[in-house]
Motif scaffolding. Structure first.
Motif, PDB file in Angstrom:
ATOM      1  N   VAL A  15      38.868  40.952  22.543  1.00  0.00           N
ATOM      2  CA  VAL A  15      38.700  41.974  23.577  1.00  0.00           C
ATOM      3  C   VAL A  15      38.307  41.327  24.898  1.00  0.00           C
ATOM      4  N   GLY A  16      37.398  40.343  24.835  1.00  0.00           N
ATOM      5  CA  GLY A  16      36.946  39.662  26.039  1.00  0.00           C
ATOM      6  C   GLY A  16      38.017  38.848  26.717  1.00  0.00           C
ATOM      7  N   ALA A  17      39.044  38.462  25.953  1.00  0.00           N
ATOM      8  CA  ALA A  17      40.137  37.665  26.516  1.00  0.00           C
ATOM      9  C   ALA A  17      41.187  38.517  27.204  1.00  0.00           C
ATOM     10  N   ASP A  18      41.022  39.824  27.154  1.00  0.00           N
ATOM     11  CA  ASP A  18      41.978  40.722  27.792  1.00  0.00           C
ATOM     12  C   ASP A  18      41.195  41.788  28.563  1.00  0.00           C
ATOM     13  N   GLN A  19      40.652  41.354  29.701  1.00  0.00           N
ATOM     14  CA  GLN A  19      39.777  42.203  30.495  1.00  0.00           C
ATOM     15  C   GLN A  19      40.358  42.446  31.887  1.00  0.00           C
ATOM     16  N   PRO A  20      40.172  43.635  32.430  1.00  0.00           N
ATOM     17  CA  PRO A  20      40.600  43.883  33.808  1.00  0.00           C
ATOM     18  C   PRO A  20      39.668  43.171  34.781  1.00  0.00           C
ATOM     19  N   PRO A  21      40.058  43.064  36.030  1.00  0.00           N
ATOM     20  CA  PRO A  21      39.162  42.460  37.036  1.00  0.00           C
ATOM     21  C   PRO A  21      37.852  43.222  37.141  1.00  0.00           C
ATOM     22  N   LEU A  22      36.813  42.527  37.566  1.00  0.00           N
ATOM     23  CA  LEU A  22      35.517  43.168  37.757  1.00  0.00           C
ATOM     24  C   LEU A  22      35.556  44.176  38.892  1.00  0.00           C
ATOM     25  N   ARG A  23      36.368  43.867  39.899  1.00  0.00           N
ATOM     26  CA  ARG A  23      36.499  44.738  41.064  1.00  0.00           C
ATOM     27  C   ARG A  23      37.986  44.917  41.375  1.00  0.00           C
ATOM     28  N   PRO A  24      38.335  45.969  42.136  1.00  0.00           N
ATOM     29  CA  PRO A  24      39.746  46.180  42.480  1.00  0.00           C
ATOM     30  C   PRO A  24      40.322  44.961  43.212  1.00  0.00           C
ATOM     31  N   ARG A  25      41.610  44.734  43.017  1.00  0.00           N
ATOM     32  CA  ARG A  25      42.316  43.651  43.691  1.00  0.00           C
ATOM     33  C   ARG A  25      43.561  44.209  44.358  1.00  0.00           C
ATOM     34  N   VAL A  26      44.026  43.501  45.386  1.00  0.00           N
ATOM     35  CA  VAL A  26      45.236  43.934  46.088  1.00  0.00           C
ATOM     36  C   VAL A  26      46.308  42.869  45.897  1.00  0.00           C
ATOM     37  N   PRO A  27      47.580  43.247  45.990  1.00  0.00           N
ATOM     38  CA  PRO A  27      48.661  42.304  45.715  1.00  0.00           C
ATOM     39  C   PRO A  27      48.776  41.188  46.759  1.00  0.00           C
ATOM     40  N   LEU A  28      49.272  40.052  46.286  1.00  0.00           N
ATOM     41  CA  LEU A  28      49.717  38.956  47.145  1.00  0.00           C
ATOM     42  C   LEU A  28      51.210  38.831  46.923  1.00  0.00           C
ATOM     43  N   TRP A  29      51.986  39.053  47.993  1.00  0.00           N
ATOM     44  CA  TRP A  29      53.439  39.051  47.883  1.00  0.00           C
ATOM     45  C   TRP A  29      54.044  37.805  48.518  1.00  0.00           C
ATOM     46  N   ALA A  30      55.139  37.352  47.914  1.00  0.00           N
ATOM     47  CA  ALA A  30      56.009  36.339  48.518  1.00  0.00           C
ATOM     48  C   ALA A  30      57.398  36.948  48.553  1.00  0.00           C
ATOM     49  N   THR A 199      45.549  35.148  28.042  1.00  0.00           N
ATOM     50  CA  THR A 199      44.217  35.577  28.462  1.00  0.00           C
ATOM     51  C   THR A 199      44.293  36.197  29.855  1.00  0.00           C
ATOM     52  N   ARG A 200      43.566  37.284  30.013  1.00  0.00           N
ATOM     53  CA  ARG A 200      43.420  37.949  31.313  1.00  0.00           C
ATOM     54  C   ARG A 200      41.948  38.290  31.449  1.00  0.00           C
ATOM     55  N   ARG A 201      41.287  37.650  32.386  1.00  0.00           N
ATOM     56  CA  ARG A 201      39.833  37.861  32.466  1.00  0.00           C
ATOM     57  C   ARG A 201      39.307  37.430  33.835  1.00  0.00           C
ATOM     58  N   PRO A 202      38.175  37.995  34.243  1.00  0.00           N
ATOM     59  CA  PRO A 202      37.538  37.554  35.493  1.00  0.00           C
ATOM     60  C   PRO A 202      37.079  36.101  35.395  1.00  0.00           C
ATOM     61  N   ALA A 203      36.984  35.450  36.549  1.00  0.00           N
ATOM     62  CA  ALA A 203      36.536  34.053  36.619  1.00  0.00           C
ATOM     63  C   ALA A 203      35.541  33.894  37.754  1.00  0.00           C
ATOM     64  N   ASP A 204      34.727  32.837  37.660  1.00  0.00           N
ATOM     65  CA  ASP A 204      33.655  32.608  38.641  1.00  0.00           C
ATOM     66  C   ASP A 204      34.141  31.997  39.951  1.00  0.00           C
ATOM     67  N   ASP A 205      35.378  31.539  40.001  1.00  0.00           N
ATOM     68  CA  ASP A 205      35.897  30.884  41.202  1.00  0.00           C
ATOM     69  C   ASP A 205      35.715  31.762  42.434  1.00  0.00           C
ATOM     70  N   GLY A 206      35.449  31.128  43.581  1.00  0.00           N
ATOM     71  CA  GLY A 206      35.314  31.868  44.834  1.00  0.00           C
ATOM     72  C   GLY A 206      34.133  32.803  44.841  1.00  0.00           C
ATOM     73  N   GLY A 207      33.042  32.394  44.183  1.00  0.00           N
ATOM     74  CA  GLY A 207      31.867  33.249  44.140  1.00  0.00           C
ATOM     75  C   GLY A 207      32.046  34.483  43.276  1.00  0.00           C
ATOM     76  N   GLY A 208      32.869  34.351  42.231  1.00  0.00           N
ATOM     77  CA  GLY A 208      33.109  35.477  41.330  1.00  0.00           C
ATOM     78  C   GLY A 208      34.331  36.291  41.672  1.00  0.00           C
ATOM     79  N   ALA A 209      35.161  35.790  42.587  1.00  0.00           N
ATOM     80  CA  ALA A 209      36.345  36.529  43.021  1.00  0.00           C
ATOM     81  C   ALA A 209      37.614  36.082  42.302  1.00  0.00           C
ATOM     82  N   GLY A 210      37.473  35.265  41.265  1.00  0.00           N
ATOM     83  CA  GLY A 210      38.650  34.762  40.571  1.00  0.00           C
ATOM     84  C   GLY A 210      39.117  35.675  39.452  1.00  0.00           C
ATOM     85  N   TYR A 211      40.389  35.514  39.101  1.00  0.00           N
ATOM     86  CA  TYR A 211      40.945  36.244  37.963  1.00  0.00           C
ATOM     87  C   TYR A 211      41.975  35.352  37.281  1.00  0.00           C
TER      88      TYR A 211
END
Length: 270
Positions: A15-30, A199-211
């Protein structure tokens, strides 16, 4: 054999390996495709002057009522400029000078990117692991070097590494097996594809802004008697042979990386 407590622990791990982001995120497009995501105000931390300087490669846009960030020009070049800006602002992880592929939602590679910023930009990555068993059924495990930026000192599969932008899955398997374990694939017996863990989970990178969004393909083999892994790149503290009972006990006690625990559980059909 696993115990009821281990089964509960493993269920929680999955369950922990498939978690949504802690906070909302917006798309990055190319171009017209989404290649990642960021927290809404994260890129603004680069600073107004630097963002103004980046206007030819990055801007805020809105598509179908959804706000996000748009890369302009060649996406690899634009991501390189953005990565350096993030590093200068102290928002990148450990700089590797290693390019990883950047896929779209369909898995098509549209660019490459410095590994240090993959998590803050929410880009999808790919990794490869190898489970190596002795003929008696015990498994070879590595303890990650204490100098590793991620999961230092934790136990891992015989080999685990990223698939770089220059790699195919097969070439990454071969290269990483030599670099981490000093073994050539042709020396190993019964090499087979095991499966994929995502795996989909939040990460500590960028002061907790990673995913993290990562697809891990794993393989299994037998390491012949008389052959022992020997690390070549300084990223492994030591190797040991453990039986299943010891491995499961140590997994439950938190001695393993989450990825290795998930792979080993699949390997044993748990």
């Amino acid at each position: 054999m696993s115990t009821p407590s281990f089964a509960s622990w493993l269920a929680a791990l999955r369950v922990g390996a498939d978690q949504p982001p802690l906070r909302p995120r917006v798309p990055l497009w190319a171009g017209t495709v989404q290649i990642g995501s960021v927290e809404p105000g994260f890129l603004s931390q680069i600073g107004p002057q630097r963002l103004f300087e980046l206007r030819e490669v990055l801007s805020k846009v809105e598509r179908a009522g959804v706000g996000g960030w748009q890369l302009h020009g060649d996406p690899t070049q634009s991501l390189a400029v953005l990565a350096h800006a993030l590093r200068d602002a102290g928002l990148a992880h450990v700089w590797r000078n290693e390019q990883l592929a950047v896929p779209d939602a369909d898995g098509q590679v549209v660019a490459t990117i410095e590994r240090a910023v993959i998590r803050v930009l929410g880009t999808t990555t790919r990794a490869v692991h190898l489970v190596g068993a002795a003929p008696d059924g015990r498994v070879w495990l590595q303890q990650r070097a204490f100098s590793k930026p991620n999961d230092p000192g934790l136990w891992d599969t015989l080999m685990g590494g990223m698939v770089s932008a220059a790699d195919t899955l097969d070439s990454a398997l071969e290269r990483e097996t030599w670099e981490e374990a000093g073994l050539h694939l042709q020396q190993l017996h019964g090499l087979r594809y095991g499966g994929q863990v995502t795996t989909r989970r939040p990460a500590d990178d960028g002061g907790g802004a990673g995913y993290v969004v990562e697809h891990i393909d794993w393989f299994a083999c037998t390491v012949p008697d008389g052959m022992e892994p020997v690390n070549q790149d300084g990223e492994v503290e030591r190797f040991e042979l453990w039986d299943q009972a010891t491995t499961l006990q140590q997994m439950e006690q938190g001695a393993f990386t989450a990825e290795a625990a998930l792979i080993l559980a699949d390997y044993w059909g748990l």
